[in-house]
Design an enzyme around this catalytic site. Structure first.
Site, PDB file in Angstrom:
ATOM      1  N   ASP A  80       8.231 -64.034  38.498  1.00  0.00           N
ATOM      2  CA  ASP A  80       8.575 -62.733  37.928  1.00  0.00           C
ATOM      3  C   ASP A  80       7.699 -61.623  38.503  1.00  0.00           C
ATOM      4  O   ASP A  80       6.712 -61.876  39.188  1.00  0.00           O
ATOM      5  CB  ASP A  80       8.365 -62.760  36.409  1.00  0.00           C
ATOM      6  CG  ASP A  80       9.450 -63.556  35.722  1.00  0.00           C
ATOM      7  OD1 ASP A  80      10.506 -63.752  36.334  1.00  0.00           O
ATOM      8  OD2 ASP A  80       9.232 -63.989  34.576  1.00  0.00           O
ATOM      9  N   LYS A 124      12.083 -57.681  38.197  1.00  0.00           N
ATOM     10  CA  LYS A 124      12.524 -56.313  38.451  1.00  0.00           C
ATOM     11  C   LYS A 124      11.524 -55.672  39.379  1.00  0.00           C
ATOM     12  O   LYS A 124      10.330 -55.830  39.229  1.00  0.00           O
ATOM     13  CB  LYS A 124      12.491 -55.548  37.123  1.00  0.00           C
ATOM     14  CG  LYS A 124      13.852 -55.050  36.703  1.00  0.00           C
ATOM     15  CD  LYS A 124      13.731 -54.235  35.450  1.00  0.00           C
ATOM     16  CE  LYS A 124      14.415 -54.952  34.315  1.00  0.00           C
ATOM     17  NZ  LYS A 124      14.417 -54.297  33.070  1.00  0.00           N
ATOM     18  N   MET A 166       6.159 -54.640  25.600  1.00  0.00           N
ATOM     19  CA  MET A 166       7.294 -53.852  26.105  1.00  0.00           C
ATOM     20  C   MET A 166       7.572 -52.640  25.234  1.00  0.00           C
ATOM     21  O   MET A 166       8.719 -52.275  25.026  1.00  0.00           O
ATOM     22  CB  MET A 166       8.572 -54.725  26.169  1.00  0.00           C
ATOM     23  CG  MET A 166       8.393 -55.995  26.967  1.00  0.00           C
ATOM     24  SD  MET A 166       9.767 -57.148  26.800  1.00  0.00           S
ATOM     25  CE  MET A 166       9.459 -57.879  25.195  1.00  0.00           C
TER      26      MET A 166
HETATM   27  N1  SAH Z   1       5.115 -63.598  28.570  1.00  0.00           N
HETATM   28  C1  SAH Z   1       4.306 -62.403  28.691  1.00  0.00           C
HETATM   29  C2  SAH Z   1       4.982 -61.202  28.138  1.00  0.00           C
HETATM   30  C3  SAH Z   1       6.264 -60.842  28.830  1.00  0.00           C
HETATM   31  S1  SAH Z   1       6.979 -59.378  28.200  1.00  0.00           S
HETATM   32  C4  SAH Z   1       2.958 -62.670  28.019  1.00  0.00           C
HETATM   33  O1  SAH Z   1       2.779 -63.674  27.343  1.00  0.00           O
HETATM   34  O2  SAH Z   1       2.046 -61.864  28.222  1.00  0.00           O
HETATM   35  C5  SAH Z   1       6.288 -58.165  29.277  1.00  0.00           C
HETATM   36  C6  SAH Z   1       5.341 -57.276  28.512  1.00  0.00           C
HETATM   37  O3  SAH Z   1       4.085 -57.923  28.393  1.00  0.00           O
HETATM   38  C7  SAH Z   1       5.031 -55.966  29.179  1.00  0.00           C
HETATM   39  O4  SAH Z   1       6.028 -55.007  28.935  1.00  0.00           O
HETATM   40  C8  SAH Z   1       3.722 -55.600  28.519  1.00  0.00           C
HETATM   41  O5  SAH Z   1       3.931 -55.104  27.231  1.00  0.00           O
HETATM   42  C9  SAH Z   1       3.074 -56.961  28.379  1.00  0.00           C
HETATM   43  N2  SAH Z   1       2.162 -57.241  29.479  1.00  0.00           N
HETATM   44  C10 SAH Z   1       2.253 -58.211  30.399  1.00  0.00           C
HETATM   45  N3  SAH Z   1       1.197 -58.184  31.238  1.00  0.00           N
HETATM   46  C11 SAH Z   1       0.426 -57.168  30.836  1.00  0.00           C
HETATM   47  C12 SAH Z   1      -0.818 -56.629  31.267  1.00  0.00           C
HETATM   48  N4  SAH Z   1      -1.473 -57.127  32.327  1.00  0.00           N
HETATM   49  N5  SAH Z   1      -1.338 -55.580  30.591  1.00  0.00           N
HETATM   50  C13 SAH Z   1      -0.704 -55.062  29.530  1.00  0.00           C
HETATM   51  N6  SAH Z   1       0.463 -55.523  29.079  1.00  0.00           N
HETATM   52  C14 SAH Z   1       1.019 -56.557  29.716  1.00  0.00           C
END
Ligand code: SAH
Length: 515
Positions: A40, A62, A176
């Site tokens: 991803d 994306k 998100m």
């Molecule tokens: N599976 C992922 C989340 C996927 S949804 C997890 O467990 O972290 C994607 C969302 O995760 C983004 O829109 C943001 O809100 C958050 N996210 C992922 N990586 C991030 C990062 N390095 N810093 C801040 N938010 C993050």
């Protein structure tokens, strides 16, 4: 490392929040040994770089406004390739089961008889706040934490979330949620005081991390002012009060500084990792690429009779690598040195020799050619003129002539060979070029004359003048030879490292940027 009996299995693997150090050991092993990586947008390039170069990679996230691959297409790729007997890592940001559609993919595959295993990851909901100084629970501030999706269809009048219940949890972590921040704050304000603390952490755990804190009343404005966008994690709750004291990551000495590193791709990581450990964002701008010389015959011949030399002088790690690659081609090893003594120009070259099993006999106090000659003289190498001491210099095609000339003046018999050439690099520069054009760079570091020369050439007159016009941009040099070239190129020179090596350059950066 290889994990037995993985063929035909799909591993749903959490890649963690961004910092490659937060990858689990199991995830790393699987990334290293798999045949196919399906990944991803939020998976860090450093993690992708751990994969076997021969492994196939399929990007399904994306990027730049394009929509992501359809879930059905991802599912069928995984199923088809698993049936071919491939070991597949389906790599997802954070944890695969937290807002990652991991369970949907797993169920689809299990329905088709494909073996699935899950490797949980460090989720952004815990790690991004932690790296911004926010613990998601604390005995006095919050006894529970909820992970909440902030991605609700804004056109839907009814929210699927129970805001009254959420407001009683303690700490809330919204994924998100940047686009919906106004709605989230508005809904929570119906149940919580408008003074309730809120913080957003963008690109958490990476060198690009930025965070901003406020209250339900003003966070939307603050985030707009700071220009914070996705990916960001939104935290709500009183734990944010601890941020001032626990913010270790953003308090590191070079946090938020952007430094361009102009070494070759292979060598950049040393300096870049140093800088990242201090909190800076290292923008890799490879300007040179190391390539074998056009004609390798004289180098092979010299390496073929290595033990005939009294001294072998190595003036870079590239020289060490080229020499050992040539020995390997000749099906020989470190024993080929025989009784020849070895001089290394500095600690990096010494360490690379040590890694190959050779202890350098001489490392001069200053890491320039003149200092090698002086040290050899002090060691009495030129005391006996007959027979003249025999030297082999294994160097770059563009190396300065000072070293052979001075050795010859002292009566040495010098064989110069070209071990490698440096050519202009043309790839991997986009990110650094964009940051330079946007005026976002705090410093550019030069570690050799050729990095300075090629940097100027790659940018070209116009772009160079524009980038250098920025008053905050500092141009820093590793030592006197590089500085002289910078002056010749009319590059500004804001500082020269006192010790002419990478730690010396890092010390100079700290002195210059930690204002
Ligand atoms: N599976 C992922 C989340 C996927 S949804 C997890 O467990 O972290 C994607 C969302 O995760 C983004 O829109 C943001 O809100 C958050 N996210 C992922 N990586 C991030 C990062 N390095 N810093 C801040 N938010 C993050």
């Amino acid at each position: 490392m290889s994990i037995p009996d993985t063929a035909g299995t799909v591993y749903l693997v959490g890649a963690g929040p961004g910092d490659p150090g937060l990858l689990t050991v199991k995830a790393r092993e699987l990334v290293e040994c798999c045949d196919l990586l399906v990944y991803d947008a939020l998976v860090s390039p450093a993690i992708m770089a751990m994969a076997n170069p021969k492994a196939e990679r399929i990007f399904v996230g994306k990027r730049g406004g394009e929509s992501s691959a359809k879930q059905d297409d991802i599912n069928s790729v995984l199923a088809d390739r698993a049936r071919e007997g491939k070991t597949i890592v389906r790599l997802k940001g954070g944890d695969p089961y937290l807002f990652g559609r991991g369970a949907e993919e797993a169920l689809f595959l299990l329905d088709r008889g494909v073996r699935v295993e899950v490797v949980p990851g460090v989720t952004a909901g815990i790690a991004a706040p932690a790296y911004a100084g926010i613990p998601v629970t604390h005995r006095e501030h919050a006894s529970a934490v909820a992970f909440v999706t902030g991605h609700e269809d804004p056109d839907k009048p009814e929210s699927a979330l129970d805001w009254a219940a959420l407001s009683k949890v303690g700490t809330l972590c919204f994924y998100m949620g940047v686009k919906n921040l106004g709605r989230i704050a508005g809904e929570l304000s119906k149940h919580l005081p408008r003074t309730t603390p809120v913080a957003l952490v963008q690109w958490g755990t990476t060198p690009k991390q930025r965070s901003v804190a406020g209250t339900l009343a003003d966070i939307e404005q603050k985030v707009a002012d700071a220009g914070i966008q996705a990916p960001a994690l939104t935290v709500v709750g009183n734990v944010i009060a601890l941020r001032e004291r626990l913010n270790f990551f953003e308090q590191r000495p070079l946090f938020g500084k952007r430094v361009v590193v102009t070494r070759s791709r292979a060598q950049a990581s040393d300096l870049a990792e140093h800088l990242e450990a201090l909190g800076a964002q290292a923008l890799r701008f490879p300007t040179i690429r190391i390539a074998p010389p056009e004609d390798t015959r004289s180098f092979s011949a010299a390496v073929g009779k290595l033990a005939n030399f009294g001294w072998v002088v190595l003036t870079s790690v590239n020289g060490v690598d080229a020499l050992f690659e040539e020995l390997d081609r000749q099906n020989r090893d470190a024993r080929a040195f025989g009784a020849a003594k070895v001089a290394a120009i500095g600690p990096a070259t010494r360490d690379r020799l040590a890694a190959r099993g050779i202890k350098a006999d001489l490392v001069p106090p200053q890491y320039v050619a003149e200092s090698i000659v002086a040290s050899l003289k002090d060691a009495g190498v030129f005391a006996k003129k007959d027979p003249a001491p025999r030297f082999l210099l294994a160097r770059a095609d563009i190396a300065r002539s000072a070293l052979p000339e001075q050795l010859r003046e002292l009566g040495a018999d010098v064989t110069e060979t070209i071990a490698y050439t440096t050519v202009l690099e043309t790839e991997g520069q986009d990110e650094a070029l964009a940051a330079l054009a946007a005026g976002e760079v705090d410093a550019v570091t030069f570690t050799s004359s050729s990095t300075a020369r090629n940097f100027a050439e790659i940018l070209g007159k116009e772009r160079l003048a524009k980038a250098l016009a920025l008053p905050r941009l500092k141009c820093l040099s590793i030592g006197p030879i590089t500085s002289a070239t910078m002056r010749e190129l009319k590059l500004p020179l804001h500082g020269e490292a006192a010790e002419h090596d990478i730690p010396g350059l890092v010390a100079l950066l700290r002195k210059t940027l930690e204002a």
